[in-house]
Design a protein around this motif. Structure first.
Motif, short mmCIF file in Angstrom:
data_model
loop_
_atom_site.label_atom_id
_atom_site.label_comp_id
_atom_site.label_asym_id
_atom_site.label_seq_id
_atom_site.Cartn_x
_atom_site.Cartn_y
_atom_site.Cartn_z
N SER A 68 19.59 -40.48 94.40
CA SER A 68 18.60 -41.53 94.60
C SER A 68 18.20 -42.19 93.29
O SER A 68 18.20 -41.56 92.23
N GLN A 107 20.15 -42.46 105.33
CA GLN A 107 19.94 -43.11 104.03
C GLN A 107 21.11 -42.84 103.09
O GLN A 107 21.53 -43.71 102.32
N SER A 135 14.99 -44.25 109.73
CA SER A 135 16.23 -43.64 109.26
C SER A 135 15.98 -42.23 108.73
O SER A 135 14.99 -41.97 108.03
N GLU A 141 10.16 -38.70 103.83
CA GLU A 141 11.34 -39.42 104.28
C GLU A 141 11.88 -38.96 105.63
O GLU A 141 12.45 -39.76 106.36
N ASN A 199 11.73 -45.33 97.72
CA ASN A 199 11.42 -46.36 98.72
C ASN A 199 11.47 -47.75 98.11
O ASN A 199 11.94 -48.71 98.72
N LYS A 204 23.83 -45.14 104.26
CA LYS A 204 23.52 -46.52 103.89
C LYS A 204 23.81 -46.77 102.41
O LYS A 204 24.36 -47.81 102.02
N ASN A 205 23.46 -45.81 101.57
CA ASN A 205 23.63 -45.97 100.12
C ASN A 205 25.07 -45.83 99.65
O ASN A 205 25.46 -46.45 98.66
N TYR A 219 21.25 -36.18 98.41
CA TYR A 219 20.25 -37.25 98.46
C TYR A 219 19.40 -37.29 97.19
O TYR A 219 19.25 -38.35 96.56
#
Length: 697
Positions: free
Chosen positions: A176, A126, A121, A88, A213, A129-130, A172
């Motif tokens: 996720s 990320q 990114s 990532e 992903n 964004k989330n 993260y």
């Protein structure tokens, strides 16, 4: 004159320079002003209470977006941490939130492949964004993402100092989504492999690191056991390139056995309903709410009705499988199940628009496609009540209006078109009410010719249909496509005596603290008069009692029902939509694709499976279970409407005091106070004005 040009040139140059500086500055100021606020308490970013979806009764249906257990980096297998970084964000420990190197590298690789092969990114981007942004793919959103990533890194640096990167990585991997309703690496390790994240092997780490992903598309349960997927091999190659593992370790990982022995998660009991709720959340708050939101959602779902709907659809489809010549669905290979007949059902309260039950298909694990809310199909004769109501509301027809039901040819676009009745059986002289009862196509087209297709389109929109419709003669036969939800809503407006309400799946949404974020308000909008709606209700009751929907009575459902069957000419769709005073329910059966030999035709008899023989039995089984007949169940009759018994072919009133004639057909219709049954003079006048068989349209 010429001496003024240099001065003008200097002014133009100054304006250009100012534009180059000012316009981007203004754009940046707008973006900064529109940026979401990062909470000062950074711990709120990692506290996930999840999205809880409740039935109308308060019973919990499903929870998602909930990390079962938060773990520190030191409680995770080093293989997994390295796999995530290699895959990532290889420069994670070197950048400050945004990596120009990654952006340039992604751009070059995408240009080389002529597609989006790789994103640029960082892990920090990320997270932003989330948690803070929507998933829309715009330049403005990407700029906001970069600005917020820089701000987030700075805030973590101030809060945690040397451990800032470690804390960001924990945020993260703990937040996720890994598919199968697993949120966070610890949850994913338990769900897939039945072990703590600290004990993950190299290959297991590579499998999990590849999932965020595209967790649904890359679900390892679909083929990873036999051999490493392309995604797993990609993760391992990235680890080799990063220097985390050797070539020998790469080869050993590919040979390593993989055993899925994870803990079985609580099953989603209402998958299509839950997916619909997710779509509604995304529309209101953006897709990021699905990944990091914390909401308590009270839905309109009645769990007992939902279970009854699923039983009715399952049993009905099993019967259809047998009639169509398919082996039992449970015995079919997964690849072959896509070819089987499908069904959808939706049930709602016509007074509130609350959707009480919904079945989007026979098996969401074979197809996520929701046939109740998304699929647009031709409703066939199921659309005729809308045609007839358009004429009644315009005062251009009444239940006793006379038509000659016979083959008629129309000239359309310089071609002849002759709509046919089912089995080429025609009624001859008939009233409007009897034509609907018997679903006469010829009369329906004549009504559209008489009132205009534009009036029909307008009525469909007034009743709640949003799908685009063309004002063409074929609209009389339901040639314009609609969704099951739209047709149920349109019938619901009739059932609600002309008042339209928006269908909804959600009653209220609250945050974990109990603050109400959204509460649905029922807002009835008058579409047609109550008297016109009741006139239509009585005509549709005749369909059930005397016409194409009489199978309901043969199956023992005695409640007052108004409804209409629908069947397409190519035998690909069959419908029944009907309502009692309490509920409106619509059922569709058919095939997802019209290709090949997939038609609703009995293999044994060769007979067409219609709305009456295919969809209505499912409707009846469901309604008998959830809305049984009671002595006080009845439709309300407006005071300016009366019911009379007529001859269905002439529209003459039948005097109840006359000697009963067992051979005479009687039909009960509703008329407003100005409406009268036909007299012999009116019948004779109609016969003298019969048109020629070839009409221009």
């Amino acid at each position: 004159m010429g001496s003024r040009i240099p001065g003008m040139g200097r002014i133009a140059l100054v304006i250009c320079i100012d534009g180059v500086v000012i316009i981007p500055a203004l754009a940046l100021l707008w973006l900064l002003n529109d940026l979401p606020q990062i909470p000062s308490d950074l711990g709120t970013l990692s506290r996930q209470t999840g999205i809880n979806i409740y039935a109308d009764s308060g019973e919990l249906l499903y929870t998602f977006n909930k990390s079962i257990e938060q773990v520190s980096i030191h409680e995770i297998s080093p293989w997994f941490v390295q796999a995530i970084i290699a895959t990532e964000d290889l420069d994670f420990y070197r950048h400050h939130g945004v990596s120009l190197k990654a952006i340039v590298g992604a751009a070059l690789e995408n240009m080389r492949h002529f597609r989006r092969a790789r994103g640029g990114s960082t892990i920090t981007q990320q997270i932003v964004k989330n948690t803070l942004l929507t998933r829309e793919k715009t330049i403005a959103r990407k700029i906001k993402e970069a600005l917020l990533a820089l701000q987030l890194e700075s805030m973590y640096q101030l809060e945690f100092g040397a451990k800032a990167k470690e804390k960001l990585l924990e945020l993260y991997v703990n937040g996720s989504f890994f598919g199968t309703n697993a949120y966070g690496v610890e949850d994913a390790a338990q769900v897939y492999f039945g072990k703590p994240a600290a004990n993950l092997t190299l290959r297991e780490s590579a499998v999990l690191a590849g999932l965020p992903n595209a967790p649904s598309a890359l679900n390892p349960l679909r083929g990873e056991v036999q051999k490493p997927s392309g995604r797993t091999q990609h993760v391992l190659r990235r680890m080799v390139r990063a220097g985390y593992i050797s070539r020998a370790e790469y080869e050993d990982a590919l040979k390593d056995s993989l055993v899925f022995r994870g803990k079985k998660r609580k099953q989603n009991r209402t998958p299509y309903f839950v997916e619909t709720i997710k779509d509604e959340i995304a529309q209101r708050w953006g897709r990021s709410a699905l990944s990091f939101g914390a909401l308590d959602i009270r839905t309109t779902l009645d769990l007992q009705m939902q279970q009854g709907a699923e039983r009715a659809v399952t049993n009905g489809l099993s019967d259809l499988d047998r009639r169509l010549g398919f082996m039992p669905y449970e015995m079919a290979a997964e690849l072959n199940r896509e070819r089987y007949v499908q069904s959808a059902l939706i049930c709602m309260d016509p007074a509130t628009g609350y959707v009480k039950a919904m079945v989007g298909g026979r098996d969401i694990f074979v197809s996520y496609y929701n046939r109740a809310t998304t699929s647009r199909r031709q409703p066939g004769s199921g659309f005729k009540p809308i045609v007839y109501l358009a004429g009644i509301a315009a005062n251009l027809i009444s239940p006793v209006s006379l038509f000659m039901d016979e083959p008629k040819t129309y000239r359309i676009n310089r071609q002849n078109w002759t709509p046919r009745n089912f089995k080429n059986q025609y009624l001859g002289q008939t009233t409007v009410a009897w034509a609907l009862t018997k679903s006469a196509n010829s009369t329906s087209v004549q009504i559209v010719q008489h009132i205009s297709p534009e009036r029909v389109v307008d009525m469909a929109e007034r009743l709640g249909i949003r799908s685009k419709m063309g004002p063409y003669p074929s609209i009389a036969l339901g040639a314009s496509e609609v969704t099951l939800l739209e047709l149920a809503a349109a019938y619901g407006t009739i059932a609600n005596y002309g008042y339209k309400v928006e269908p909804t799946f959600v009653k209220s949404i609250e945050d974990p603290g109990g603050r109400v974020l959204y509460r649905h308000r029922v807002q009835p909008i008058p579409a047609v008069s109550p008297s016109d709606a009741y006139i239509m209700i009585q005509m549709m009751r005749n369909v059930v009692n005397r016409g194409t929907g009489r199978i309901l009575r043969r199956m023992g459902y005695d409640a007052p029902v108004a409804g209409k069957t629908g069947t397409t000419n190519d035998n690909s769709d069959a419908w029944f939509t009907g309502f009692t005073p309490d509920l409106v329910t619509s059922v569709w059966v058919g095939f997802d694709t019209r290709k090949g030999d997939r038609r609703l035709v009995s293999k044994k008899t060769g007979r067409q499976i219609t709305g009456g023989s295919g969809a209505a039995p499912i409707w009846t089984a469901f309604m008998k279970a959830v809305n049984p007949a009671t002595t006080d169940m009845s439709f309300w009759k407006p005071p300016n409407v009366r019911t009379v018994e007529i001859d269905p072919f002439t529209g003459e009133a039948i005097d109840s005091s006359m000697q009963p004639d067992s051979t005479r057909v009687l039909l009960r219709v509703a008329l407003d106070t100005d409406g009268q049954p036909n007299t012999q003079l009116e019948i004779d006048a109609f016969r003298r004005t019969l048109p020629d068989t070839l009409d221009d349209y």
